[in-house]
Write an enzyme that holds these catalytic residues in place. Structure first.
Site, short mmCIF file in Angstrom:
data_model
loop_
_atom_site.label_atom_id
_atom_site.label_comp_id
_atom_site.label_asym_id
_atom_site.label_seq_id
_atom_site.Cartn_x
_atom_site.Cartn_y
_atom_site.Cartn_z
N ASN A 87 -3.14 0.76 -3.37
CA ASN A 87 -4.15 0.54 -4.40
C ASN A 87 -4.84 1.84 -4.79
O ASN A 87 -5.05 2.12 -5.97
CB ASN A 87 -5.18 -0.48 -3.91
CG ASN A 87 -4.62 -1.88 -3.85
OD1 ASN A 87 -4.29 -2.46 -4.87
ND2 ASN A 87 -4.47 -2.43 -2.66
N ASP B 1 -11.96 -2.25 6.15
CA ASP B 1 -10.81 -2.37 5.26
C ASP B 1 -11.03 -1.58 3.99
O ASP B 1 -10.11 -0.93 3.46
CB ASP B 1 -10.59 -3.85 4.94
CG ASP B 1 -9.20 -4.13 4.39
OD1 ASP B 1 -8.38 -3.20 4.33
OD2 ASP B 1 -8.93 -5.29 4.04
N TYR C 69 12.17 -2.00 4.83
CA TYR C 69 10.81 -1.44 4.88
C TYR C 69 10.64 -0.37 5.94
O TYR C 69 10.05 0.68 5.68
CB TYR C 69 9.80 -2.57 5.12
CG TYR C 69 9.67 -3.48 3.93
CD1 TYR C 69 8.78 -3.19 2.90
CD2 TYR C 69 10.48 -4.62 3.81
CE1 TYR C 69 8.68 -4.02 1.79
CE2 TYR C 69 10.38 -5.45 2.70
CZ TYR C 69 9.48 -5.15 1.70
OH TYR C 69 9.39 -5.95 0.59
N ALA D 180 0.11 -0.68 7.38
CA ALA D 180 1.31 -1.12 8.09
C ALA D 180 2.07 0.04 8.73
O ALA D 180 2.57 -0.08 9.85
CB ALA D 180 2.22 -1.89 7.13
N LYS E 276 -11.83 -5.57 -2.08
CA LYS E 276 -11.70 -4.13 -1.81
C LYS E 276 -10.54 -3.52 -2.57
O LYS E 276 -10.53 -2.31 -2.85
CB LYS E 276 -11.57 -3.89 -0.31
CG LYS E 276 -10.43 -4.60 0.39
CD LYS E 276 -9.13 -3.83 0.40
CE LYS E 276 -8.03 -4.63 1.08
NZ LYS E 276 -6.73 -3.95 1.06
N GLY F 17 -8.47 -6.67 8.15
CA GLY F 17 -9.10 -5.46 8.66
C GLY F 17 -8.45 -4.22 8.09
O GLY F 17 -7.57 -4.29 7.23
N ARG G 215 13.84 -13.75 3.31
CA ARG G 215 14.47 -14.37 2.15
C ARG G 215 15.94 -13.99 2.04
O ARG G 215 16.74 -14.76 1.52
CB ARG G 215 13.74 -13.95 0.86
CG ARG G 215 12.35 -14.55 0.71
CD ARG G 215 11.73 -14.18 -0.63
NE ARG G 215 11.52 -12.74 -0.75
CZ ARG G 215 12.19 -11.96 -1.57
NH1 ARG G 215 13.15 -12.46 -2.35
NH2 ARG G 215 11.94 -10.67 -1.63
N SER H 293 6.50 -5.60 4.36
CA SER H 293 5.89 -4.52 5.11
C SER H 293 4.86 -5.03 6.12
O SER H 293 4.97 -4.78 7.33
CB SER H 293 5.23 -3.53 4.14
OG SER H 293 4.51 -2.54 4.83
#
EC number: 1.1.1.94
Length: 278
Positions: A261, A249, A54, A145, A196, A141, A37, A16
């Site tokens: 997250n 960020d 993605y 994406a 973070k 930063g 890959r 991503s």
């Protein structure tokens, strides 16, 4: 780098964030080749100019190429841009090192700390490759994406002990929608990007438990304070943590629904969380 050709960047891998940065570089006029890959991903990028794994809905620049051959990707590359899991960096980089040119600058996009050693990505890179620290940079930063792929405005920090190298990469990835700034504080940028994630997990838990915005704000601000103290103790500049690679960020990761997250605990049963002792 020759005065008569564009900068060349090899982006490892086609995930991503790697795809997003590859698009930024290509849009900035840099020659880009992505190391994928899987053959089918490389073929799709080369033929239909999309990454079906993605961003199947986003057309990539026609100048962006892909390969599964690391030697071909790194041939005459001015920059090796690494966007792979931090825990697999050491093993993969050992395989790729023989193909890295003597003047290639290695740019880390990774926001993590190696568990077995406690080292930052830049430290693993210098140890495995033997390159000097002034040939290792970090891009960090508030960069989600999906928004980058949609061309929405964003900014980031390019950090490198060699300020001239940071400025060169700044020019290699500057577009109308992406504004990079420069710094020499690589430690502060890396720690801000890694720690973070932990704070965002805590904010996601608090949100999932319905604890309110006060709790989220508390976790963000006190988390930033602790991150800053840690970074300064490791040699970073406190101003770095108040900038894009720190506060910027942190805010994006803790507040956006696009952040993995923050949303990690979003589907966990609230009552189960309330019973847990975290």
């Amino acid at each position: 780098m020759s005065q008569h050709r564009s900068a060349r960047a090899a982006v490892f891998s086609a995930g991503s964030w790697g795809t997003a940065v590859a698009k930024i570089l290509a849009d900035a006029g840099t020659d880009v080749i992505v190391h994928a890959r899987r053959d089918e991903i490389a073929d799709a990028i080369n033929t239909v100019h999309r990454n079906p794994g993605y961003f199947p809905d986003v057309e990539l620049p026609v100048s962006l190429a892909a390969t599964t051959d690391p030697a071909a990707a790194l041939h005459r590359a001015d920059y090796l841009v690494l966007s792979i899991p931090a825990q697999s960096l050491r093993t993969n980089l050992a395989l790729w090192t023989p193909h890295i040119g003597p003047d290639t600058v290695i740019v880390s996009l990774m926001k993590g700390i190696e568990l077995c050693s406690g080292q930052l990505a830049s430290q693993v890179i210098t140890e495995v490759t033997g390159v000097s620290a002034d040939r290792v940079a970090v891009l960090s930063g508030p960069n989600l994406a999906r928004e980058i792929m949609d061309g929405e405005p964003a900014a980031a920090t390019v950090a490198c002990p060699d300020e001239a190298a940071a400025r060169r990469f700044q020019q290699a990835c500057r577009t109308p929608y992406f504004r990079p700034y420069t710094s020499t504080d690589i430690i502060g940028c890396e720690l801000g990007g890694a720690v973070k994630n932990v704070i965002a997990l805590a904010v996601g838990i608090a949100s999932g438990m319905g604890l309110g915005d006060n709790a989220s704000a508390m976790l963000i601000t006190r988390g930033l304070a602790e991150t800053t103290r840690l970074a300064v103790a490791m040699g970073a500049q406190p101003a770095t943590l108040a900038g894009l690679a720190g506060l910027g960020d942190l805010v994006a990761t803790c507040s956006s629904p696009l952040s993995r997250n923050r949303s990690f605990f979003g589907t966990v049963n609230r009552s189960a969380l309330a019973r847990s002792r975290w």
